[in-house]
Design a protein around this motif. Structure first.
Motif, PDB file in Angstrom:
ATOM      1  N   PRO A 134       0.833  -1.204   0.000  1.00 25.56           N
ATOM      2  CA  PRO A 134       0.000   0.000   0.000  1.00 25.56           C
ATOM      3  C   PRO A 134       0.870   1.257   0.000  1.00 25.56           C
ATOM      4  CG  PRO A 134      -0.719  -1.550   1.693  1.00 25.56           C
ATOM      5  CD  PRO A 134       0.619  -2.014   1.222  1.00 25.56           C
ATOM      6  N   MET A 135       0.507   2.206  -0.840  1.00 22.96           N
ATOM      7  CA  MET A 135       1.223   3.473  -0.972  1.00 22.96           C
ATOM      8  C   MET A 135       0.213   4.620  -0.974  1.00 22.96           C
ATOM      9  SD  MET A 135       4.670   3.024  -1.726  1.00 22.96           S
ATOM     10  CE  MET A 135       5.194   4.188  -3.011  1.00 22.96           C
ATOM     11  N   THR A 136       0.684   5.825  -0.718  1.00 23.63           N
ATOM     12  CA  THR A 136      -0.172   6.999  -0.893  1.00 23.63           C
ATOM     13  C   THR A 136      -0.406   7.188  -2.381  1.00 23.63           C
ATOM     14  OG1 THR A 136       0.759   8.028   1.090  1.00 23.63           O
ATOM     15  CG2 THR A 136      -0.416   9.465  -0.446  1.00 23.63           C
ATOM     16  N   PRO A 137      -1.656   7.090  -2.845  1.00 22.68           N
ATOM     17  CA  PRO A 137      -1.907   7.072  -4.296  1.00 22.68           C
ATOM     18  C   PRO A 137      -2.099   8.444  -4.916  1.00 22.68           C
ATOM     19  CG  PRO A 137      -3.930   6.605  -3.137  1.00 22.68           C
ATOM     20  CD  PRO A 137      -2.866   6.775  -2.072  1.00 22.68           C
ATOM     21  N   ALA A 138      -2.294   9.490  -4.089  1.00 26.19           N
ATOM     22  CA  ALA A 138      -2.694  10.803  -4.599  1.00 26.19           C
ATOM     23  C   ALA A 138      -3.937  10.621  -5.478  1.00 26.19           C
ATOM     24  CB  ALA A 138      -1.535  11.480  -5.322  1.00 26.19           C
ATOM     25  N   SER A 139      -4.022  11.337  -6.582  1.00 25.78           N
ATOM     26  CA  SER A 139      -5.280  11.346  -7.343  1.00 25.78           C
ATOM     27  C   SER A 139      -5.577  10.072  -8.114  1.00 25.78           C
ATOM     28  CB  SER A 139      -5.294  12.535  -8.307  1.00 25.78           C
ATOM     29  OG  SER A 139      -5.649  13.723  -7.628  1.00 25.78           O
ATOM     30  N   THR A 140      -4.648   9.127  -8.165  1.00 29.65           N
ATOM     31  CA  THR A 140      -5.007   7.859  -8.805  1.00 29.65           C
ATOM     32  C   THR A 140      -6.078   7.115  -8.009  1.00 29.65           C
ATOM     33  OG1 THR A 140      -3.132   6.744  -7.735  1.00 29.65           O
ATOM     34  CG2 THR A 140      -2.803   7.540  -9.997  1.00 29.65           C
ATOM     35  N   VAL A 141      -6.325   7.530  -6.762  1.00 31.23           N
ATOM     36  CA  VAL A 141      -7.414   6.911  -5.999  1.00 31.23           C
ATOM     37  C   VAL A 141      -8.760   7.212  -6.654  1.00 31.23           C
ATOM     38  CG1 VAL A 141      -8.099   8.731  -4.355  1.00 31.23           C
ATOM     39  CG2 VAL A 141      -8.051   6.355  -3.611  1.00 31.23           C
ATOM     40  N   LYS A 142      -8.828   8.221  -7.512  1.00 35.87           N
ATOM     41  CA  LYS A 142     -10.076   8.519  -8.206  1.00 35.87           C
ATOM     42  C   LYS A 142     -10.527   7.356  -9.087  1.00 35.87           C
ATOM     43  CE  LYS A 142      -9.723  13.598  -8.398  1.00 35.87           C
ATOM     44  NZ  LYS A 142      -8.432  13.909  -7.753  1.00 35.87           N
ATOM     45  N   ILE A 143      -9.594   6.516  -9.507  1.00 42.39           N
ATOM     46  CA  ILE A 143      -9.967   5.306 -10.255  1.00 42.39           C
ATOM     47  C   ILE A 143     -10.853   4.415  -9.385  1.00 42.39           C
ATOM     48  CG2 ILE A 143      -9.047   3.166 -11.248  1.00 42.39           C
ATOM     49  CD1 ILE A 143      -6.600   4.801 -12.144  1.00 42.39           C
ATOM     50  N   ALA A 144     -10.491   4.293  -8.118  1.00 47.97           N
ATOM     51  CA  ALA A 144     -11.295   3.506  -7.181  1.00 47.97           C
ATOM     52  C   ALA A 144     -12.640   4.164  -6.932  1.00 47.97           C
ATOM     53  CB  ALA A 144     -10.533   3.326  -5.872  1.00 47.97           C
ATOM     54  N   THR A 145     -12.635   5.478  -6.740  1.00 44.07           N
ATOM     55  CA  THR A 145     -13.890   6.209  -6.529  1.00 44.07           C
ATOM     56  C   THR A 145     -14.838   6.015  -7.703  1.00 44.07           C
ATOM     57  OG1 THR A 145     -12.686   7.888  -5.254  1.00 44.07           O
ATOM     58  CG2 THR A 145     -14.865   8.490  -6.071  1.00 44.07           C
ATOM     59  N   ALA A 146     -14.299   6.105  -8.911  1.00 45.87           N
ATOM     60  CA  ALA A 146     -15.116   5.955 -10.118  1.00 45.87           C
ATOM     61  C   ALA A 146     -15.738   4.571 -10.193  1.00 45.87           C
ATOM     62  CB  ALA A 146     -14.264   6.225 -11.355  1.00 45.87           C
ATOM     63  N   ALA A 147     -14.926   3.540  -9.992  1.00 41.97           N
ATOM     64  CA  ALA A 147     -15.426   2.169 -10.086  1.00 41.97           C
ATOM     65  C   ALA A 147     -16.485   1.894  -9.027  1.00 41.97           C
ATOM     66  CB  ALA A 147     -14.269   1.178  -9.953  1.00 41.97           C
ATOM     67  N   ALA A 148     -16.270   2.400  -7.814  1.00 38.26           N
ATOM     68  CA  ALA A 148     -17.245   2.183  -6.742  1.00 38.26           C
ATOM     69  C   ALA A 148     -18.574   2.857  -7.067  1.00 38.26           C
ATOM     70  CB  ALA A 148     -16.685   2.715  -5.425  1.00 38.26           C
ATOM     71  N   ALA A 149     -18.519   4.097  -7.544  1.00 37.32           N
ATOM     72  CA  ALA A 149     -19.754   4.824  -7.848  1.00 37.32           C
ATOM     73  C   ALA A 149     -20.522   4.163  -8.986  1.00 37.32           C
ATOM     74  CB  ALA A 149     -19.428   6.274  -8.192  1.00 37.32           C
ATOM     75  N   LEU A 150     -19.817   3.770 -10.029  1.00 33.38           N
ATOM     76  CA  LEU A 150     -20.483   3.127 -11.165  1.00 33.38           C
ATOM     77  C   LEU A 150     -21.092   1.786 -10.774  1.00 33.38           C
ATOM     78  CD1 LEU A 150     -17.831   3.980 -13.877  1.00 33.38           C
ATOM     79  CD2 LEU A 150     -20.226   4.732 -13.914  1.00 33.38           C
ATOM     80  N   THR A 151     -20.398   1.054  -9.907  1.00 33.33           N
ATOM     81  CA  THR A 151     -20.924  -0.228  -9.440  1.00 33.33           C
ATOM     82  C   THR A 151     -22.170  -0.022  -8.587  1.00 33.33           C
ATOM     83  OG1 THR A 151     -18.687  -1.150  -9.434  1.00 33.33           O
ATOM     84  CG2 THR A 151     -20.353  -2.341  -8.187  1.00 33.33           C
ATOM     85  N   ALA A 152     -22.151   1.013  -7.758  1.00 33.26           N
ATOM     86  CA  ALA A 152     -23.265   1.260  -6.844  1.00 33.26           C
ATOM     87  C   ALA A 152     -24.489   1.828  -7.544  1.00 33.26           C
ATOM     88  CB  ALA A 152     -22.819   2.209  -5.738  1.00 33.26           C
ATOM     89  N   LEU A 153     -24.279   2.690  -8.546  1.00 35.76           N
ATOM     90  CA  LEU A 153     -25.372   3.479  -9.094  1.00 35.76           C
ATOM     91  C   LEU A 153     -25.666   3.226 -10.566  1.00 35.76           C
ATOM     92  CD1 LEU A 153     -24.159   6.729  -7.364  1.00 35.76           C
ATOM     93  CD2 LEU A 153     -26.304   5.566  -6.818  1.00 35.76           C
ATOM     94  N   GLY A 154     -24.688   2.732 -11.322  1.00 40.18           N
ATOM     95  CA  GLY A 154     -24.865   2.525 -12.751  1.00 40.18           C
ATOM     96  C   GLY A 154     -24.535   3.777 -13.535  1.00 40.18           C
ATOM     97  N   PRO A 155     -24.149   3.634 -14.812  1.00 32.37           N
ATOM     98  CA  PRO A 155     -23.669   4.766 -15.600  1.00 32.37           C
ATOM     99  C   PRO A 155     -24.728   5.786 -15.970  1.00 32.37           C
ATOM    100  CG  PRO A 155     -23.817   2.800 -16.964  1.00 32.37           C
ATOM    101  CD  PRO A 155     -24.058   2.363 -15.553  1.00 32.37           C
ATOM    102  N   ASP A 156     -26.012   5.424 -15.893  1.00 34.45           N
ATOM    103  CA  ASP A 156     -27.056   6.365 -16.292  1.00 34.45           C
ATOM    104  C   ASP A 156     -27.668   7.112 -15.114  1.00 34.45           C
ATOM    105  OD1 ASP A 156     -28.264   4.143 -15.237  1.00 34.45           O
ATOM    106  OD2 ASP A 156     -29.804   3.962 -16.786  1.00 34.45           O
ATOM    107  N   HIS A 157     -27.150   6.915 -13.918  1.00 41.39           N
ATOM    108  CA  HIS A 157     -27.668   7.620 -12.741  1.00 41.39           C
ATOM    109  C   HIS A 157     -27.433   9.116 -12.873  1.00 41.39           C
ATOM    110  CE1 HIS A 157     -28.668   8.423  -8.550  1.00 41.39           C
ATOM    111  NE2 HIS A 157     -27.558   9.133  -8.469  1.00 41.39           N
ATOM    112  N   ARG A 158     -28.431   9.910 -12.455  1.00 41.85           N
ATOM    113  CA  ARG A 158     -28.303  11.367 -12.442  1.00 41.85           C
ATOM    114  C   ARG A 158     -28.610  11.889 -11.048  1.00 41.85           C
ATOM    115  NH1 ARG A 158     -29.113  13.734 -17.957  1.00 41.85           N
ATOM    116  NH2 ARG A 158     -29.337  11.994 -19.417  1.00 41.85           N
ATOM    117  N   ILE A 159     -27.890  12.922 -10.661  1.00 40.37           N
ATOM    118  CA  ILE A 159     -28.069  13.518  -9.329  1.00 40.37           C
ATOM    119  C   ILE A 159     -29.075  14.654  -9.440  1.00 40.37           C
ATOM    120  CG2 ILE A 159     -26.937  14.587  -7.362  1.00 40.37           C
ATOM    121  CD1 ILE A 159     -24.285  13.403  -8.443  1.00 40.37           C
TER     122      ILE A 159
END
Length: 474
Positions: A134-159
């Motif tokens: 494990p390392m400090t990823p800086a903004s590459t952690v956004k890859i994880a954020t993206a995958a989690a959100a898409l998995t949870a909500l789907g690509p067509d979800h709108r806020i």
């Protein structure tokens, strides 16, 4: 104001590599994309960086418009029908280790460096150095954020952002749903819809409230007030930016929700509605009904914008949307657990991982190179088309987003137009993770993480050389 769409010319490079490597991706759905041979030539004549036009497709009331494909989908679906060469998923490059080891020894990367290179078609690690560390990823952690959100909500979800009115119509509440991309076009649509509903009730003057209770916990990121991120609020206008910028650091509002409510009050007055008092923070009264509603662009577009421009405000919002989908508190702590849980369902290795925030600004984040390449591999899986924006949103070397000025200003350097990767930069931390299509048509996922780097001016070129070494030459 429309944002540029350079990635409509270049965004498909990664996924055609998947087609060449794994075959038969065309049946996976509308989120797939392919690399075109004319990619570089077409991109070279375009003078705009990648982005998402999110000023359109908003509705002031009723149901949201029909979901659209990811912004990078048009024009790149046809190549997906091509057949993959039988040899595309052949064994590892014989000289990969010999090529990467000297490059990883570059002193510009500092004393801490890890690496993972994976053949996406097989999931086989072709090269690793401390890949599970494990390392400090800086903004590459956004890859994880993206995958989690898409998995949870789907690509067509709108806020959604909504306006409610009390039964007598005299109290109106602007309710934030967590869309940091809400702009004046959307806010004006809300005001117009609200005024229409009030006129139907014979109401011409109101008290205005604004509701931010969809989010909980501290609004201020642990880094404190910073031009890289506004206070995290369920209600904000243009990401709390106080200038006309759409990406990158900018002066930020100290109370973005109050500023958004003030702007809404002004737009209501423009329609002829008198705002007697407020706006003041508060929940909608009991029995209030929705009188106007506007929607963000689809989640696929938000993810692509977040990754291309390393948008911290969107990253924190998507982490909280993931928490809400899991019925957890929409806070830094709730988002941390929700993101981890979603990645676990994808079978991603998470030993030692910590998602202290969604953006990577927190130095307490911990992600391994193997975690990042595993997420990228899942995003390229034909069975998971909902994750495709994780790939299509990655900046293109020499052309778009945070990689536009890297890989040579003449756009002919090795890696230009072929490396797609998320950058990561903190003081003493430099990272790069993404995909590249090899000369023989294989799609590789890679992650290179460096810590205690002496300077970004030496670390970033060293990382670029590592990724370019995987790309085809000539």
């Amino acid at each position: 104001m429309p944002e540029p769409r350079l990635w409509q010319l270049t965004a498909g490079s990664a996924v055609l590599g998947l087609v060449l490597a794994a075959g038969a991706v065309a049946a996976a759905g509308p989120w797939d994309n392919g690399q075109r041979k004319a990619e570089r030539a077409k991109a070279a004549v375009a003078d705009r960086t990648g982005g998402t036009h999110h000023a359109a497709a908003r509705s002031a009331e009723g149901l949201p418009p029909a979901p659209e494909p990811a912004p990078s989908a048009p024009g790149v679906l046809t190549p997906l029908g091509t057949s993959a060469p039988a040899a595309a998923a052949a064994g590892r490059p014989a000289d990969l280790a010999a090529t990467l080891v000297p490059l990883l020894g570059d002193p510009g990367l500092g004393p801490l460096r890890t690496a993972s290179v994976v053949d996406v078609a097989t999931g086989r690690q072709l090269y690793g150095q401390g890949a599970a560390t494990p390392m400090t990823p800086a903004s590459t952690v956004k890859i994880a954020t993206a995958a989690a959100a898409l998995t949870a909500l789907g690509p067509d979800h709108r806020i959604a952002t909504t306006v409610t009115a009390a039964p007598d119509g005299r109290t109106v509440t602007l309710v934030g749903g967590g869309d940091p991309t809400l702009d004046r076009t959307g806010l004006r649509a809300l005001a117009t819809g609200t005024a229409r509903a009030l006129r139907d009730r014979g109401v011409t003057d109101v008290t205005l409230r604004y509701d931010t209770t969809r989010y909980t916990g501290p609004a201020l990121h642990p880094i404190g007030p910073n031009d890289n991120l506004a206070p995290v609020s369920a209600l904000m206008l243009d990401e709390g930016r106080l200038d006309r910028s759409t990406s990158g650091p900018a002066p930020r509002a100290t109370d973005p929700a109050a500023d958004a409510a003030d702007a809404f009050a002004g737009l209501l007055r423009d329609t002829g509605v008198t705002v007697r008092r407020g706006p003041a923070a508060g929940r909608a009264p009991a029995g209030a009904t929705v009188v106007a509603k506007t929607y963000s662009r689809p989640l696929s577009a938000l993810v692509e914008r977040m990754l291309t421009h390393s948008d911290n405000d969107l990253a924190e919002a998507l982490a909280r949307q993931t928490a809400l989908a899991a019925r957890k508190p929409a806070s830094f702590a709730g988002a941390q657990q929700a993101v981890r849980d979603r990645l676990k369902t994808l079978g991603v290795p998470l030993a030692g991982a910590r998602f202290a925030d969604g953006s990577g600004l927190d130095r307490n984040d911990r992600v391994s190179a193997a975690t990042l390449t595993a997420i990228l591999t899942r995003a390229a899986d034909p069975a998971r088309p909902e994750l495709r924006p994780v790939l299509t949103g990655l900046p293109v070397g020499g052309f778009s987003g945070t990689l536009r000025t890297r890989y040579g200003t003449d756009r002919t350097a090795a890696g230009a137009g072929t490396v797609r990767a998320k950058t990561g930069t903190l003081t003493g931390v430099n990272t790069l993770a993404g995909t590249v299509v090899t000369a023989d048509g294989r799609l590789l996922a890679f992650a290179f993480l460096a810590g205690r780097t002496p300077s970004p001016y030496t670390a970033q070129p060293a990382l670029d050389r590592l990724a370019a070494a995987l790309a085809p030459r000539g």
